[in-house]
Write a protein that holds these residues in place. Structure first.
Motif, PDB file in Angstrom:
ATOM      1  N   UNK A   1     -32.698  27.659  15.402  1.00 35.91           N
ATOM      2  CA  UNK A   1     -31.357  27.341  15.912  1.00 35.91           C
ATOM      3  C   UNK A   1     -31.114  25.834  15.863  1.00 35.91           C
ATOM      4  N   UNK A   2     -32.148  25.058  16.275  1.00 30.42           N
ATOM      5  CA  UNK A   2     -32.009  23.594  16.224  1.00 30.42           C
ATOM      6  C   UNK A   2     -31.773  23.114  14.799  1.00 30.42           C
ATOM      7  N   UNK A   3     -32.474  23.718  13.845  1.00 34.52           N
ATOM      8  CA  UNK A   3     -32.298  23.333  12.440  1.00 34.52           C
ATOM      9  C   UNK A   3     -30.906  23.687  11.948  1.00 34.52           C
ATOM     10  N   UNK A   4     -30.411  24.877  12.336  1.00 31.64           N
ATOM     11  CA  UNK A   4     -29.071  25.292  11.923  1.00 31.64           C
ATOM     12  C   UNK A   4     -28.004  24.388  12.536  1.00 31.64           C
ATOM     13  N   UNK A   5     -28.192  24.017  13.808  1.00 27.76           N
ATOM     14  CA  UNK A   5     -27.236  23.114  14.447  1.00 27.76           C
ATOM     15  C   UNK A   5     -27.225  21.755  13.764  1.00 27.76           C
ATOM     16  N   UNK A   6     -28.414  21.282  13.408  1.00 34.86           N
ATOM     17  CA  UNK A   6     -28.503  19.990  12.724  1.00 34.86           C
ATOM     18  C   UNK A   6     -27.809  20.059  11.367  1.00 34.86           C
ATOM     19  N   UNK A   7     -28.010  21.148  10.630  1.00 31.57           N
ATOM     20  CA  UNK A   7     -27.381  21.292   9.321  1.00 31.57           C
ATOM     21  C   UNK A   7     -25.869  21.414   9.470  1.00 31.57           C
ATOM     22  N   UNK A   8     -25.423  22.138  10.521  1.00 32.16           N
ATOM     23  CA  UNK A   8     -23.985  22.266  10.754  1.00 32.16           C
ATOM     24  C   UNK A   8     -23.358  20.906  11.053  1.00 32.16           C
ATOM     25  N   UNK A   9     -24.079  20.082  11.821  1.00 30.92           N
ATOM     26  CA  UNK A   9     -23.589  18.733  12.117  1.00 30.92           C
ATOM     27  C   UNK A   9     -23.475  17.901  10.843  1.00 30.92           C
ATOM     28  N   UNK A  10     -24.490  18.002   9.995  1.00 28.99           N
ATOM     29  CA  UNK A  10     -24.459  17.273   8.717  1.00 28.99           C
ATOM     30  C   UNK A  10     -23.289  17.737   7.854  1.00 28.99           C
ATOM     31  N   UNK A  11     -23.074  19.062   7.821  1.00 28.41           N
ATOM     32  CA  UNK A  11     -21.974  19.601   7.014  1.00 28.41           C
ATOM     33  C   UNK A  11     -20.626  19.127   7.526  1.00 28.41           C
ATOM     34  N   UNK A  12     -20.469  19.088   8.856  1.00 33.84           N
ATOM     35  CA  UNK A  12     -19.204  18.603   9.423  1.00 33.84           C
ATOM     36  C   UNK A  12     -18.981  17.134   9.075  1.00 33.84           C
ATOM     37  N   UNK A  13     -20.030  16.331   9.206  1.00 34.51           N
ATOM     38  CA  UNK A  13     -19.902  14.909   8.891  1.00 34.51           C
ATOM     39  C   UNK A  13     -19.565  14.702   7.416  1.00 34.51           C
ATOM     40  N   UNK A  14     -20.204  15.490   6.539  1.00 34.57           N
ATOM     41  CA  UNK A  14     -19.925  15.368   5.108  1.00 34.57           C
ATOM     42  C   UNK A  14     -18.497  15.783   4.784  1.00 34.57           C
ATOM     43  N   UNK A  15     -18.010  16.836   5.454  1.00 31.82           N
ATOM     44  CA  UNK A  15     -16.636  17.292   5.233  1.00 31.82           C
ATOM     45  C   UNK A  15     -15.637  16.240   5.686  1.00 31.82           C
ATOM     46  N   UNK A  16     -15.899  15.642   6.856  1.00 30.65           N
ATOM     47  CA  UNK A  16     -15.007  14.592   7.370  1.00 30.65           C
ATOM     48  C   UNK A  16     -14.977  13.403   6.415  1.00 30.65           C
ATOM     49  N   UNK A  17     -16.155  12.991   5.932  1.00 33.85           N
ATOM     50  CA  UNK A  17     -16.223  11.867   5.001  1.00 33.85           C
ATOM     51  C   UNK A  17     -15.515  12.192   3.687  1.00 33.85           C
ATOM     52  N   UNK A  18     -15.697  13.439   3.209  1.00 34.84           N
ATOM     53  CA  UNK A  18     -15.048  13.837   1.951  1.00 34.84           C
ATOM     54  C   UNK A  18     -13.528  13.819   2.099  1.00 34.84           C
ATOM     55  N   UNK A  19     -13.023  14.328   3.224  1.00 38.15           N
ATOM     56  CA  UNK A  19     -11.572  14.326   3.461  1.00 38.15           C
ATOM     57  C   UNK A  19     -11.037  12.902   3.588  1.00 38.15           C
ATOM     58  N   UNK A  20     -11.791  12.066   4.279  1.00 40.97           N
ATOM     59  CA  UNK A  20     -11.366  10.670   4.436  1.00 40.97           C
ATOM     60  C   UNK A  20     -11.340   9.971   3.084  1.00 40.97           C
ATOM     61  N   UNK A  21     -12.329  10.221   2.251  1.00 40.86           N
ATOM     62  CA  UNK A  21     -12.388   9.609   0.921  1.00 40.86           C
ATOM     63  C   UNK A  21     -11.217  10.101   0.064  1.00 40.86           C
ATOM     64  N   UNK A  22     -10.919  11.399   0.166  1.00 40.66           N
ATOM     65  CA  UNK A  22      -9.822  11.961  -0.628  1.00 40.66           C
ATOM     66  C   UNK A  22      -8.490  11.342  -0.215  1.00 40.66           C
ATOM     67  N   UNK A  23      -8.286  11.206   1.103  1.00 41.64           N
ATOM     68  CA  UNK A  23      -7.039  10.581   1.583  1.00 41.64           C
ATOM     69  C   UNK A  23      -6.945   9.129   1.120  1.00 41.64           C
ATOM     70  N   UNK A  24      -8.065   8.412   1.172  1.00 41.64           N
ATOM     71  CA  UNK A  24      -8.063   7.013   0.732  1.00 41.64           C
ATOM     72  C   UNK A  24      -7.755   6.917  -0.762  1.00 41.64           C
ATOM     73  N   UNK A  25      -8.302   7.837  -1.540  1.00 40.58           N
ATOM     74  CA  UNK A  25      -8.033   7.845  -2.989  1.00 40.58           C
ATOM     75  C   UNK A  25      -6.560   8.117  -3.259  1.00 40.58           C
ATOM     76  N   UNK A  26      -5.981   9.059  -2.526  1.00 37.07           N
ATOM     77  CA  UNK A  26      -4.564   9.376  -2.700  1.00 37.07           C
ATOM     78  C   UNK A  26      -3.689   8.181  -2.304  1.00 37.07           C
ATOM     79  N   UNK A  27      -4.073   7.518  -1.217  1.00 35.32           N
ATOM     80  CA  UNK A  27      -3.314   6.334  -0.780  1.00 35.32           C
ATOM     81  C   UNK A  27      -3.384   5.228  -1.823  1.00 35.32           C
TER      82      UNK A  27
END
Length: 254
Positions: free
Chosen positions: A59-85
């Protein structure tokens, strides 16, 4: 870890008891037949404990991976918005700069037209007022960039009004009605035309000042977007070079 060691010690004790290797004073305290029961119970408890710990670690490993996935998604969305801007800012800046240069070229044509009007004015004064004369060819201006990008002007935002008004002034004042008349009529027409041109030059210059201010704002917007993308790319590179940090304290006891 300590619990595993304790369980192993108990199992060793029971094995020694079962095979008769314990001293008599210790072995007599355990009733016959209870040794295997104790051993089985301890073994089961050990398995249950290890299973429970394994599930917690999973469970701890899954939570850690979920946190990493959320952070990567946030960074990807932020990068995409910056590219569009950045892309939009670059398009606005490129178009506006091209229009400004074309307007300046048109303004130069108006200055040439003013010089030509001054020459015609002097020539017509020397002619018979009733003489029929032809107008010479006037310098022409084609708003090539403006016409080619008419459908894209909306991206300029508030600057579009200055662009349209400047071009309207420019195209209107490049034309002189009629091409043939008597010298006196053309003389007065040239005087009025010259005054209108000078007025247009002044108005277009005012629009150009506003557009150049807007150009600086677009340039700043592009620079900010480019800087943000650079920071995001640097963060992404650092995250690749650095190993992911896992809270190993939660995995103790395996």
């Amino acid at each position: 870890m300590y619990l595993v060691a304790a369980l192993n010690a108990l199992l060793l004790f029971l094995n020694l008891y079962f095979y008769g290797h314990l001293p008599d004073w210790l072995s007599t305290k355990i009733k016959e037949g209870w040794g295997p029961v104790f051993a089985a119970s301890i073994a089961i408890l050990g398995v249950l404990w290890q299973t429970n710990k394994g599930f917690k670690n999973l469970i701890a490993s899954q939570e850690h991976q979920a946190t990493l996935n959320r952070e990567q998604t946030i960074e990807a969305n932020r990068y995409e918005r910056a590219e569009q801007t950045r892309e939009k800012a670059d398009q606005k800046l490129t178009l506006l700069r091209a229009l400004i240069e074309e307007l300046k070229a048109g303004q130069d044509n108006l200055h040439s037209l003013v010089s030509l009007c001054s020459v015609l004015e002097k020539n017509y004064e020397q002619l018979d007022p009733k003489a029929t004369v032809d107008l010479p060819a006037l310098p022409q201006f084609e708003a090539v960039i403006y016409k080619a990008n008419a459908a894209k002007l909306d991206i300029l935002g508030s600057a579009i009004s200055h662009v349209m008004q400047a071009y309207a002034r420019l195209e209107k004042r490049m034309k002189l009605p009629g091409s043939k008349s008597d010298a006196q009529t053309l003389h007065f027409a040239i005087l009025g035309f010259k005054g209108a041109i000078l007025e247009s030059v002044k108005a277009i210059q005012a629009h150009l000042i506003e557009l150049e201010n807007q150009e600086q704002e677009f340039a700043d917007e592009l620079a900010d977007a480019t800087q943000e993308i650079g920071l995001l790319e640097k963060q992404k590179l650092n995250s690749v070079l650095e190993a992911p940090r896992v809270d190993y304290s939660r995995l103790k006891g395996i």
